[in-house]
Each structure stands twice: as structure tokens, then as C-alpha cells.
Design an enzyme around this catalytic site. Structure first.
Site, mmCIF file in Angstrom:
data_model
loop_
_atom_site.group_PDB
_atom_site.id
_atom_site.type_symbol
_atom_site.label_atom_id
_atom_site.label_comp_id
_atom_site.label_asym_id
_atom_site.label_seq_id
_atom_site.Cartn_x
_atom_site.Cartn_y
_atom_site.Cartn_z
ATOM 1 N N ASP A 173 -37.171 19.657 -19.873
ATOM 2 C CA ASP A 173 -37.887 19.875 -21.121
ATOM 3 C C ASP A 173 -38.563 18.561 -21.486
ATOM 4 O O ASP A 173 -37.904 17.528 -21.589
ATOM 5 C CB ASP A 173 -36.887 20.287 -22.207
ATOM 6 C CG ASP A 173 -37.563 20.567 -23.526
ATOM 7 O OD1 ASP A 173 -38.161 21.647 -23.640
ATOM 8 O OD2 ASP A 173 -37.499 19.713 -24.428
ATOM 9 N N GLU A 260 -41.887 23.362 -18.056
ATOM 10 C CA GLU A 260 -42.605 24.347 -18.868
ATOM 11 C C GLU A 260 -44.100 24.118 -18.661
ATOM 12 O O GLU A 260 -44.541 23.001 -18.457
ATOM 13 C CB GLU A 260 -42.220 24.209 -20.341
ATOM 14 C CG GLU A 260 -42.261 22.776 -20.824
ATOM 15 C CD GLU A 260 -41.597 22.562 -22.149
ATOM 16 O OE1 GLU A 260 -41.735 23.433 -23.013
ATOM 17 O OE2 GLU A 260 -40.969 21.508 -22.328
ATOM 18 N N CYS A 331 -30.813 31.629 -27.062
ATOM 19 C CA CYS A 331 -29.444 31.263 -26.682
ATOM 20 C C CYS A 331 -29.225 31.661 -25.224
ATOM 21 O O CYS A 331 -29.371 32.832 -24.886
ATOM 22 C CB CYS A 331 -28.443 31.971 -27.586
ATOM 23 S SG CYS A 331 -26.747 31.787 -27.004
ATOM 24 N N CYS A 334 -25.973 34.436 -24.993
ATOM 25 C CA CYS A 334 -26.066 35.840 -25.411
ATOM 26 C C CYS A 334 -27.514 36.316 -25.522
ATOM 27 O O CYS A 334 -27.764 37.443 -25.938
ATOM 28 C CB CYS A 334 -25.331 36.058 -26.735
ATOM 29 S SG CYS A 334 -26.132 35.265 -28.129
ATOM 30 N N CYS A 349 -26.174 28.760 -31.941
ATOM 31 C CA CYS A 349 -26.557 30.166 -31.934
ATOM 32 C C CYS A 349 -25.971 30.854 -33.160
ATOM 33 O O CYS A 349 -24.776 30.747 -33.434
ATOM 34 C CB CYS A 349 -26.053 30.830 -30.663
ATOM 35 S SG CYS A 349 -26.442 32.568 -30.607
ATOM 36 N N CYS A 352 -23.588 33.975 -31.487
ATOM 37 C CA CYS A 352 -22.311 33.792 -30.796
ATOM 38 C C CYS A 352 -21.712 32.409 -31.001
ATOM 39 O O CYS A 352 -20.586 32.151 -30.568
ATOM 40 C CB CYS A 352 -22.474 34.073 -29.301
ATOM 41 S SG CYS A 352 -23.378 32.788 -28.434
ATOM 42 N N ASP A 359 -32.696 19.908 -27.116
ATOM 43 C CA ASP A 359 -33.628 19.712 -25.998
ATOM 44 C C ASP A 359 -32.991 20.094 -24.668
ATOM 45 O O ASP A 359 -33.642 20.675 -23.805
ATOM 46 C CB ASP A 359 -34.109 18.262 -25.966
ATOM 47 C CG ASP A 359 -34.949 17.944 -27.183
ATOM 48 O OD1 ASP A 359 -35.877 18.718 -27.461
ATOM 49 O OD2 ASP A 359 -34.668 16.946 -27.858
HETATM 50 ZN ZN LIG Z 1 -25.656 33.056 -28.544
#
Ligand SMILES: [Zn+2]
Length: 396
Positions: A173, A260, A331, A334, A349, A352, A359
Site C-alpha cells: 500500500d 494498487e 475487513c 469477514c 472492523c 467482527c 495501512d
Molecule cells: Zn470484520
């Protein structure tokens, strides 16, 4: 084409419809001359009309036309802007074709100029053939870059899916404060925060200021600006050195690199003007954006990725670019996507409770996406955490 000053066909725009020069040639398959061929066949006439062209080696002139041709073909493919006309004092480099330049220790033979000595900055390996040679004028002198080829060294094939182990894949990243955050939790800092770089930036500011207040057209102004230019050159060199080092760190012990796909030009765009009722404008945050734009330019991500691609190609490491959409909000555990997942430097998150450095989390998402593109199942990977302490988490 007529113009004021030094009108020079090499520097005028070439029409792709071959309106410059004689359009036909003897070849029956492709009877039309390309823009380059038309202009190149015009060179003898040009030399008659402007005798100073005779002092330039003929292949150098041809290479300049080739560069112009490349510039225009890029422009017509919408890759760059329109090539700018240049007068001769604006030219900073020239190029020789293979087989023209000779080397002898720290002496080099440039046709049209003769034998010259040069500072041998790095040893040239033996058993190579000399490809094209470019001579450049920079703020701190003249530089020659030699392109060499050794056919006995085979090109390494790029690793395929079966040769890549998912643990040895790095998602990266790119950022401003942290230049590269890697999916394994490592972070490469931006040298702009470094003491030496900060000192250079400050010195540059002072020199620019002192140059800009000098009387216009004066000799002192010229001298001051050449000092500014040489400092720019130094800064660019040290940044480039840092980028090469970063590329080495990233490619060491790696099977594949994933980045990216950034739209850097779009990121640097100006803020939209905000109109108000009285016909004037409200503040739109452009002055703050300007500082961010400068930081983006200074980080030079595009340059960094180009260098990484060069280093990676040497060991057959594939460099993959993925769509960056939602990589900072998703995330990896999940797959919950929410803007609230990111809390400045941290990622927590809301679904979860999975947490990580924001980063590094982005880098993990980038890696997952890249693995999918490579055809490897990313779900079995353990999640590596960056440096987030529980203290930091409870603070929010
Ligand atoms: Zn999550």
C-alpha cells in the site's frame, strides 16, 4: 512552416497526414512515407538552408526525429500531451545509434565531437555490446548513459502460478507518511520525514527565495537559479537512490508483488471552486490540497513502481496492479465494507472486531485481490498484524 526566431523543422509539429516532405517511396507494399521518413529525407535540404545543422552528427539528427515521432505517436494514442516546440538551447540530450560510439577505459568516442574523458562511475562489465548512447546535460554537468546488452545472460521467465507460494507474496500500500506499507506488517518510511531530506528541502526553499528576488535578466539571478537547479538535481538523485533501495527490499525473498493501480493525476487534481450567492467564491480547501499535491509529487509513486518493475524483472518476479476500490475500508476477515472501519491510523472492523494498522490492512486487502488475479485461493492465509497496541485501540 514559418515562425519567428529560430524556426527549425525538427522542432515543429509533424502532421501525421504527411503534409511535410515528399509523401511517396518506392516500396510497393507501403508506398506512403511515415512522418519520420518524410522528415528524415528532408534533412539534406535542411542542412543546406541552415548550415549550423552540418555541425551536428547526422545520426543524432535522425535520432532526434525518432524521439519526435515517439512523442507524437504517444500524443495520438492520448498517452501524453502535445509535444512542445523547442529551440536549440532547450535541448538537453542527444542520442547515438548502436555501433557509433567507441569505449576505451575512461575515454569515450562520440562521433562529431571526438574522444572525451569521463568519470567512470561504475565498472562496465566485459563481453557486452554497446546499444544506444545518450548524452545529457544536467544542472551539475554532462552525463552519458550507455545502454549495454549481454546476450550470454538469458532473460529470466516470469514466475507462474505454481512457482508462487502465497506466504512469499507481498501486497503493498503506497502512502505519503509511510511510503510503502507491506502486508506482512513491515513499513518503509518516506524519506521526506528524514533529517537529511528535511534539511535539503529547507535549503531549497531558501535558495529559491534568494534567487527570485534577484534583478530579472541579471547575471546574479542566473547564478542563483543554477544553484537552485543543482540542488534539485541532488534531491532527485537521493530520492532515486532511496527508491532503488526500497525496490531491493521489496523484491528480496518475494515471489510476487502486488500494488494498487493508482490514478496519480486524478489524485493531484484541483478542488472544485465553490461559488456563493454574491457572485464570489467560498474557500474550497485548495490551499491545503496544494500541500497534499506536493507531498504526492515528492513521494513519486510512479517512479518508484517503475524501478520496482525493473528490479523485479531481473529475478522473474511478477508485479501486479489491482483495483484499489475499498481496500482501506474492507475487513479481510469477514469482508465487511464500511467507511467507519477506518479510524485514522487504525483499522477496527465494526462487524467482527478485527483490528490492524490501517495501512497494513490496506496492503493485506491488496494482496488478497492480487492472489485472486493470480488464481490462488486467498482465504487460507493467516492474517498478519502491524504495529497496533491495545492501548491505542482503547483510546478511541
Ligand atoms: Zn470484520
Amino acid at each position: 512552416m514559418r515562425s519567428k526566431g529560430e524556426a527549425c523543422p525538427l522542432t515543429c509539429s509533424v502532421s501525421k497526414s504527411h503534409s511535410v516532405g515528399y509523401p511517396w517511396k518506392k516500396n510497393k507494399k507501403t508506398p506512403r512515407r511515415t512522418a519520420y521518413e518524410a522528415q528524415s529525407s528532408n534533412l539534406p535540404i535542411l542542412k543546406k538552408e541552415r548550415p549550423w545543422y552540418k555541425t551536428i552528427n547526422s545520426t543524432v539528427l535522425q535520432q532526434t526525429l525518432r524521439q519526435l515521432d515517439v512523442a507524437f505517436s504517444k500524443f495520438f494514442k492520448n498517452e501524453t500531451g502535445h509535444p512542445k516546440p523547442k529551440r536549440r538551447s532547450r535541448f538537453r540530450s542527444f542520442k547515438y545509434t548502436p555501433g557509433q560510439v567507441k569505449l576505451d577505459g575512461n575515454r569515450i568516442y562520440l562521433p562529431g565531437i571526438g574522444w572525451m574523458r569521463f568519470h567512470d562511475s561504475r565498472p562496465i562489465p566485459s563481453g557486452f555490446t554497446l546499444k544506444s548512447v545518450t548524452v545529457r546535460r544536467k544542472a551539475r554537468g554532462w552525463f552519458v548513459s550507455l545502454q549495454i546488452e549481454d546476450k550470454s545472460v538469458p532473460a529470466l521467465p516470469v514466475k507462474n502460478k505454481n512457482e508462487i507460494s502465497p506466504d512469499r507474496v507481498k501486497g503493498c500500500d503506497l502512502g505519503i507518511k509511510k511510503l510503502v506499507s507491506i502486508s506482512n506488517g513491515e513499513i518503509i518510511q518516506n524519506p521526506a520525514n528524514d533529517k537529511v531530506f528535511k534539511r535539503q528541502a529547507r535549503r531549497l526553499k531558501l535558495r529559491q527565495r534568494s534567487a527570485s528576488i534577484k534583478k530579472k535578466g541579471s547575471r546574479n539571478r542566473k547564478k542563483s537559479f543554477s544553484k537552485v537547479a543543482s540542488l534539485h538535481d541532488r534531491i532527485a538523485n537521493s530520492r532515486s537512490a532511496y527508491h532503488w533501495k526500497t525496490a531491493k527490499v521489496l523484491t528480496d525473498g518475494t515471489d510476487a508483488l502486488i500494488f494498487e493501480d493508482l490514478n496519480i493525476r486524478g489524485m493531484k487534481s484541483r478542488c472544485k471552486p465553490k461559488k456563493n450567492e454574491s457572485g464570489g467564491y467560498n474557500p474550497n480547501g485548495q490551499s491545503a490540497k496544494r500541500a497534499l499535491n506536493r507531498a504526492i509529487s515528492d513521494a513519486a509513486w510512479g517512479e518508484l513502481i517503475k524501478k520496482i518493475e525493473v528490479v523485479a524483472a531481473k529475478s522473474g518476479i511478477p508485479v501486479i496492479k489491482v483495483n484499489p476500490r475499498h481496500t482501506s475500508q474492507r475487513c479481510p476477515k469477514c469482508h465487511h465494507v464500511s467507511a467507519e472501519n477506518r479510524k485514522k491510523e487504525k483499522f477496527v472492523c465494526t462487524n467482527c472486531g478485527h483490528h490492524n494498522d490501517a495501512d497494513v490492512n490496506g496492503a493485506v486487502n491488496i494482496k488478497m485481490r492480487g492472489l485472486k488475479e493470480l488464481g490462488i485461493d486467498p482465504t487460507q492465509l493467516p492474517l498478519v498484524r502491524g504495529e497496533v497496541t491495545p492501548m491505542e485501540l482503547t483510546a478511541t
